[in-house]
Design an enzyme around this catalytic site. Sequence first.
Site, PDB file in Angstrom:
ATOM      1  N   HIS A  69      25.713  35.391  14.092  1.00  0.00           N
ATOM      2  CA  HIS A  69      25.196  33.920  14.647  1.00  0.00           C
ATOM      3  C   HIS A  69      24.834  33.621  16.170  1.00  0.00           C
ATOM      4  O   HIS A  69      23.922  33.073  16.498  1.00  0.00           O
ATOM      5  CB  HIS A  69      25.937  32.847  13.741  1.00  0.00           C
ATOM      6  CG  HIS A  69      25.675  31.356  14.060  1.00  0.00           C
ATOM      7  ND1 HIS A  69      26.221  30.647  14.829  1.00  0.00           N
ATOM      8  CD2 HIS A  69      24.370  30.762  13.750  1.00  0.00           C
ATOM      9  CE1 HIS A  69      25.683  29.430  15.001  1.00  0.00           C
ATOM     10  NE2 HIS A  69      24.505  29.317  14.374  1.00  0.00           N
ATOM     11  N   GLU A  72      22.146  35.597  17.458  1.00  0.00           N
ATOM     12  CA  GLU A  72      20.931  35.021  17.163  1.00  0.00           C
ATOM     13  C   GLU A  72      20.658  33.738  18.108  1.00  0.00           C
ATOM     14  O   GLU A  72      19.476  33.726  18.551  1.00  0.00           O
ATOM     15  CB  GLU A  72      20.825  34.226  15.741  1.00  0.00           C
ATOM     16  CG  GLU A  72      19.952  33.420  15.413  1.00  0.00           C
ATOM     17  CD  GLU A  72      20.174  32.120  14.809  1.00  0.00           C
ATOM     18  OE1 GLU A  72      21.043  32.020  13.824  1.00  0.00           O
ATOM     19  OE2 GLU A  72      19.787  31.118  15.224  1.00  0.00           O
ATOM     20  N   HIS A  73      21.491  32.998  18.530  1.00  0.00           N
ATOM     21  CA  HIS A  73      21.434  32.127  19.396  1.00  0.00           C
ATOM     22  C   HIS A  73      21.012  32.643  20.887  1.00  0.00           C
ATOM     23  O   HIS A  73      19.974  32.105  21.476  1.00  0.00           O
ATOM     24  CB  HIS A  73      22.502  31.167  19.646  1.00  0.00           C
ATOM     25  CG  HIS A  73      22.906  30.030  18.714  1.00  0.00           C
ATOM     26  ND1 HIS A  73      22.903  28.845  19.313  1.00  0.00           N
ATOM     27  CD2 HIS A  73      22.726  29.848  17.335  1.00  0.00           C
ATOM     28  CE1 HIS A  73      23.041  27.710  18.379  1.00  0.00           C
ATOM     29  NE2 HIS A  73      22.689  28.602  17.093  1.00  0.00           N
ATOM     30  N   GLU A 145      28.024  22.803  17.012  1.00  0.00           N
ATOM     31  CA  GLU A 145      27.430  23.344  15.537  1.00  0.00           C
ATOM     32  C   GLU A 145      28.453  23.480  14.626  1.00  0.00           C
ATOM     33  O   GLU A 145      28.397  22.785  13.401  1.00  0.00           O
ATOM     34  CB  GLU A 145      26.661  24.392  15.703  1.00  0.00           C
ATOM     35  CG  GLU A 145      25.759  24.662  14.733  1.00  0.00           C
ATOM     36  CD  GLU A 145      24.868  25.828  14.754  1.00  0.00           C
ATOM     37  OE1 GLU A 145      24.914  26.532  15.715  1.00  0.00           O
ATOM     38  OE2 GLU A 145      24.191  26.329  13.620  1.00  0.00           O
TER      39      GLU A 145
END
Lengths: 435, 435
Positions: A69, A72-73, A145
């Site tokens: 993840h 991905e960022h 997040e």
Amino acid sequence: MTEQIFESKLLSESYKKILHPSGLEVYLFKKNMSASYAIFGVKYGSIHNSFVNSDSPYEEVVLPDGIAHFLEHKLFANENGVDSFEVFSSLGADANAYTAFDKTAYLFSAAENFYESLEELIRFVRKPFFTKENVDSEIGIIAEEIRMYDDYPADRCFYGMLEGMYEHHSIKRNICGTEKSIKQITPELLYKCHESFYSLCNMGLFICGDVDEAKILEILSSLLPSEKEEFKISFKDGSEKELPTVYKPYVEAKMQVAKPLFNVGIKDVDIPLSVAERQKKEAVFSILDEMLFSRAGELYSMLFDADLISPHLSYGYSSSPTAAYNSIAGEADNPKLVLEKILEYLENLSSDSLSYEDFLRGKRILYSDFVKSFDSTEGIANNLLTFSFDGAELFSYLDIISSITLEDVKRAFESNAFDRSKITLSVILPLESKE
Amino acid sequence: MKINQERISENIELSSLTTDKFKISLISFSKVLTLSKEALAYNSIIANLMHRGTYSLPSVALLNKKLDELYGAYLGIKSQRCGENILFTVTAEILDGKYIPDGTDLLQEISSLLAELLYSPAFMREDFSSSAFEQEKKLIIDSVRSEKNNPRLYTAKRCLELIHAEAPEIPTGDEFIELIANADFDSLKEYYRLLIGSSQLNVFYIGSAEQEKVAKEVTDAFSEYPSSYTPSVTVPSPVSKASPCAKRENIAISQGNLALAFCTGVNFFKTPDSYYAMLVLNEIFGGGPSSKLFINVRERQSLCYSCFSSFQSFSGILIASAAFNSKNYETVKAEILNQLNEIKNHVISETELENAKKSLLYSYRQLSDSPSDIRAFFQTKAIFGAKEDIELTIRKISEVTANEVCALAKNITLDAEFFVEGAAEGANEEDFNDD
């Protein structure tokens, strides 16, 4: 370059699959819409935390939770200092990305400048740029997040269900990781993940819209290598150690909620090896779930009329090559009582009670949901990604649905699928609860 | 895109778009009602009660069996405030006849079902249990209390309550709960009789059927129901500026959630000349990944994952939302207001302006790819007598200048603030899945 065309006369739709010399599979689904959609996906997700490169077979690499993840960022950052989101904005495209358990997807939708946006999509995903500065700044954002999802009871209840079902499988680990685990992520680790998993043989490009095939192939020729990129990774997700029974039958947490939430997980380790069998099983259980748990059914009426559940009850069967489960989720003042009522109902039900009328209704819903998904370029592109990453062909699902009989559903019900040893209950209770 | 409008009977106005583009057809029936606190409460209960069926299908199970038989027809029932009105809408989506194996046309059946649902709901039967009415009240109250399960939406809602504090027709959350709890079944039935007899029926259809066929099916379906009505539409006005106020609440969650609301005095109906500049202003401010809030609060300072703004077209309220570590409250609030000041001081780059317009143009262009988006765009305008098509909207957005945006911003001041203070830093450091 080899290509195949797939058609469905029933849906009046067709698409083309192209195998690029680099090893990338490209899917072009032409559809007359105002905006076109593209996804560049990779078979790399949160469960792929432990892997081996065939060039170094004795060196197992273990990575911090949340790294897929995080990657991905960070891929949106570029060496020239211009974030790819800004590039997409300047082209009028709506870009996004997501990380799932077994895949990561980078995508955009555009009503103009589609080809320029496609170039940007391929370019930025293929060219990582990580520095200590940009990684450190992202830690703060992702920490927020994680905290945001921590404040959503439905999310916590879902992960509690996974924690209850699985002892070893890395599917139970939060996709975002934890505030502690993401602090272990470094530029070097991110580069390692990218070079290991982001090989074109492990990726796919899915395009749906009013697009010109020749222009797309021209872009691919200019940006992709003409020789095959090998994929040398094998991974372990802990699924091989999982027993048929659940790890913990009950998982509980307390949060700021007015009414308890619950998520019942029904573990299924009997996952067919063949893709066609796996898809058929998923379709059979989808129909069975409609027959057992829908608002039209006896069980829902019993629970709702007795004021045991809130109106919205969600349910479904989820399946991947290494993890499968049924789930039922909702709100209830007494989740343990609700589960007991569900189990009593299932244990007292015989397969002979499963009527043809209910079966037909369930089949119609499954068929209709599938047909309706072709009204959206986003839906089509994501379905193409899911099916192709699982080794399946999209239109063949219609034949699978059509082939299912009431006997198939009865056999599924009789297969001990709802045995108590396979069931976990995850509950979020109000803070002031005395339980 | 041409929407045909026709008065097909004394109290039925039909808007339709005939197209083969989709695999579904959408049909919705709306009534516009006079706003009052009691009406809001009654309509919420009625919307819930309608899910319990019709005169001939008097239960949740029977109604849903019917929908399932219609190939999983979707049914949505919604009561929402629209400026000084309540919009009560029943919507159905059905599979187009082309995709039904035996070629059944579902339009006639769904029109009859919806007509019966609106005019002969099960709760008006003599034998309908008042305990079911009491249960629905309890479920609505539970649902309002569960709004805290989504901290971001809860915070925004509480902020809007501050804006509407002096509006006699708009209840706070607590007032609404009290209205629901005190609602009486006989009074509700009396209100319902007035509802169905007193307002025009607005029908919206998108699908492959020709206008004449839709008109015939709708006329036939509603032929036995009341046909007289009293016009009760009030064109929405933007909310007037409130006395500035701020409130806080402590909730046991990880993040702080902040909502800042600004009464702009602009809406589509009363100030059409300023409306499009307001849309662009919102986009520049916090509309997406190239907005000032995203770049400055999230990316540059890593203060949050989520920070954005939204503009309410009917009320004219601009609302900025952010979720972050509570200790950064002063910094986040100051930065959000600073970014609005930048707009006021004409610190708007050509790139920011163009990216904002492109983002809006994309969202309007792709609107024609979704039946529900098309309905949302046209129906509310048609109900309030406005005629505007997508192409005109796109042109007006394209013509917006930075000067117009800046001039609008100068009139915007902070009117309300709501801050939900979360836990202290470090409270969630512990891993959810500690090995």
